[in-house]
Scaffold this motif. Structure first.
Motif, PDB file in Angstrom:
ATOM      1  N   PRO A 169       0.823  -1.217   0.000  1.00 15.35           N
ATOM      2  CA  PRO A 169       0.000   0.000   0.000  1.00 15.35           C
ATOM      3  C   PRO A 169       0.857   1.266   0.000  1.00 15.35           C
ATOM      4  O   PRO A 169       1.882   1.335   0.667  1.00 15.35           O
ATOM      5  CB  PRO A 169      -0.791  -0.103   1.312  1.00 15.35           C
ATOM      6  N   GLN A 170       0.444   2.238  -0.774  1.00 15.36           N
ATOM      7  CA  GLN A 170       1.112   3.537  -0.897  1.00 15.36           C
ATOM      8  C   GLN A 170       2.585   3.427  -1.308  1.00 15.36           C
ATOM      9  O   GLN A 170       3.406   4.250  -0.920  1.00 15.36           O
ATOM     10  CB  GLN A 170       1.019   4.353   0.404  1.00 15.36           C
ATOM     11  N   CYS A 171       2.933   2.442  -2.103  1.00 13.62           N
ATOM     12  CA  CYS A 171       4.314   2.286  -2.562  1.00 13.62           C
ATOM     13  C   CYS A 171       4.483   3.004  -3.889  1.00 13.62           C
ATOM     14  O   CYS A 171       3.757   2.742  -4.849  1.00 13.62           O
ATOM     15  CB  CYS A 171       4.669   0.815  -2.719  1.00 13.62           C
ATOM     16  N   SER A 172       5.446   3.890  -3.946  1.00 14.24           N
ATOM     17  CA  SER A 172       5.669   4.668  -5.167  1.00 14.24           C
ATOM     18  C   SER A 172       6.404   3.865  -6.239  1.00 14.24           C
ATOM     19  O   SER A 172       6.438   4.257  -7.395  1.00 14.24           O
ATOM     20  CB  SER A 172       6.475   5.922  -4.835  1.00 14.24           C
ATOM     21  N   LYS A 173       6.987   2.740  -5.873  1.00 17.63           N
ATOM     22  CA  LYS A 173       7.754   1.946  -6.821  1.00 17.63           C
ATOM     23  C   LYS A 173       6.928   0.865  -7.512  1.00 17.63           C
ATOM     24  O   LYS A 173       7.433   0.156  -8.368  1.00 17.63           O
ATOM     25  CB  LYS A 173       8.941   1.307  -6.118  1.00 17.63           C
ATOM     26  N   ALA A 174       5.686   0.728  -7.145  1.00 16.58           N
ATOM     27  CA  ALA A 174       4.830  -0.304  -7.733  1.00 16.58           C
ATOM     28  C   ALA A 174       4.202   0.221  -9.020  1.00 16.58           C
ATOM     29  O   ALA A 174       3.087   0.703  -9.048  1.00 16.58           O
ATOM     30  CB  ALA A 174       3.754  -0.724  -6.743  1.00 16.58           C
ATOM     31  N   SER A 175       4.947   0.121 -10.112  1.00 14.88           N
ATOM     32  CA  SER A 175       4.433   0.579 -11.401  1.00 14.88           C
ATOM     33  C   SER A 175       3.427  -0.433 -11.948  1.00 14.88           C
ATOM     34  O   SER A 175       3.357  -1.575 -11.482  1.00 14.88           O
ATOM     35  CB  SER A 175       5.578   0.763 -12.387  1.00 14.88           C
ATOM     36  N   PHE A 176       2.670  -0.016 -12.931  1.00 13.08           N
ATOM     37  CA  PHE A 176       1.643  -0.885 -13.496  1.00 13.08           C
ATOM     38  C   PHE A 176       1.848  -0.966 -15.011  1.00 13.08           C
ATOM     39  O   PHE A 176       1.961   0.072 -15.672  1.00 13.08           O
ATOM     40  CB  PHE A 176       0.244  -0.316 -13.189  1.00 13.08           C
ATOM     41  N   PRO A 177       1.913  -2.174 -15.580  1.00 14.35           N
ATOM     42  CA  PRO A 177       2.097  -2.306 -17.026  1.00 14.35           C
ATOM     43  C   PRO A 177       0.945  -1.668 -17.797  1.00 14.35           C
ATOM     44  O   PRO A 177      -0.197  -1.671 -17.350  1.00 14.35           O
ATOM     45  CB  PRO A 177       2.116  -3.819 -17.249  1.00 14.35           C
ATOM     46  N   LYS A 178       1.257  -1.127 -18.961  1.00 13.36           N
ATOM     47  CA  LYS A 178       0.246  -0.440 -19.761  1.00 13.36           C
ATOM     48  C   LYS A 178      -0.548  -1.386 -20.659  1.00 13.36           C
ATOM     49  O   LYS A 178      -1.643  -1.065 -21.088  1.00 13.36           O
ATOM     50  CB  LYS A 178       0.915   0.628 -20.610  1.00 13.36           C
ATOM     51  N   SER A 179      -0.022  -2.561 -20.971  1.00 10.65           N
ATOM     52  CA  SER A 179      -0.738  -3.510 -21.817  1.00 10.65           C
ATOM     53  C   SER A 179      -1.286  -4.659 -20.974  1.00 10.65           C
ATOM     54  O   SER A 179      -0.743  -4.978 -19.911  1.00 10.65           O
ATOM     55  CB  SER A 179       0.178  -4.061 -22.903  1.00 10.65           C
ATOM     56  N   ARG A 180      -2.380  -5.257 -21.430  1.00  4.68           N
ATOM     57  CA  ARG A 180      -3.018  -6.401 -20.761  1.00  4.68           C
ATOM     58  C   ARG A 180      -3.269  -6.119 -19.282  1.00  4.68           C
ATOM     59  O   ARG A 180      -2.979  -6.930 -18.405  1.00  4.68           O
ATOM     60  CB  ARG A 180      -2.161  -7.653 -20.921  1.00  4.68           C
ATOM     61  N   THR A 181      -3.838  -4.970 -19.001  1.00  9.24           N
ATOM     62  CA  THR A 181      -4.009  -4.524 -17.620  1.00  9.24           C
ATOM     63  C   THR A 181      -4.888  -5.453 -16.797  1.00  9.24           C
ATOM     64  O   THR A 181      -4.612  -5.674 -15.615  1.00  9.24           O
ATOM     65  CB  THR A 181      -4.589  -3.100 -17.570  1.00  9.24           C
ATOM     66  N   GLU A 182      -5.944  -6.014 -17.411  1.00 12.97           N
ATOM     67  CA  GLU A 182      -6.819  -6.897 -16.623  1.00 12.97           C
ATOM     68  C   GLU A 182      -6.103  -8.189 -16.230  1.00 12.97           C
ATOM     69  O   GLU A 182      -6.314  -8.713 -15.129  1.00 12.97           O
ATOM     70  CB  GLU A 182      -8.128  -7.200 -17.367  1.00 12.97           C
TER      71      GLU A 182
END
Length: 102
Positions: A59-72
């Motif tokens: 929670p609230q981690c700034s380093k947890a990026s999220f991929p832009k493709s196949r998000t679901e």
């Protein structure tokens, strides 16, 4: 994905070095415990998991990026990881182990 390591990662190695420098002795990746903790301190009944920010979504981690493709697909994978982490921690606590996450 084949290059993603599960053992001996840089954060894990640094955690191990710190613990060893403090005079603490531990076992690595004990398979008889749920979740195969990274570090096990049997004398203190303590297990330590070294979790990566990307995979475990703190929670609230700034380093947890999220991929832009196949998000679901990624969201389902991250949710499963979070659920598994909490289930493993509860199981260890019922076995009278203290659980710490780095």
């Amino acid at each position: 994905m084949s290059r993603v390591r599960g053992k001996n990662t840089t954060p894990e190695m640094r955690t191990r070095q710190c613990a060893h420098a403090m005079g603490l002795r531990f076992r690595l990746h004990r398979e008889d415990l749920p979740g195969k903790p990274n570090l096990v301190f049997p004398k203190h009944r303590l297990v330590v998991f070294v979790h990566g920010c990307f995979w475990h979504r703190h929670p609230q981690c700034s380093k947890a990026s999220f991929p832009k493709s196949r998000t679901e697909c990624w969201q389902a994978k991250f949710d499963a990881n979070i659920t598994r982490d909490s289930r493993v921690a509860q199981k260890l606590e019922t076995m009278a182990w203290r659980v710490k996450i780095v």
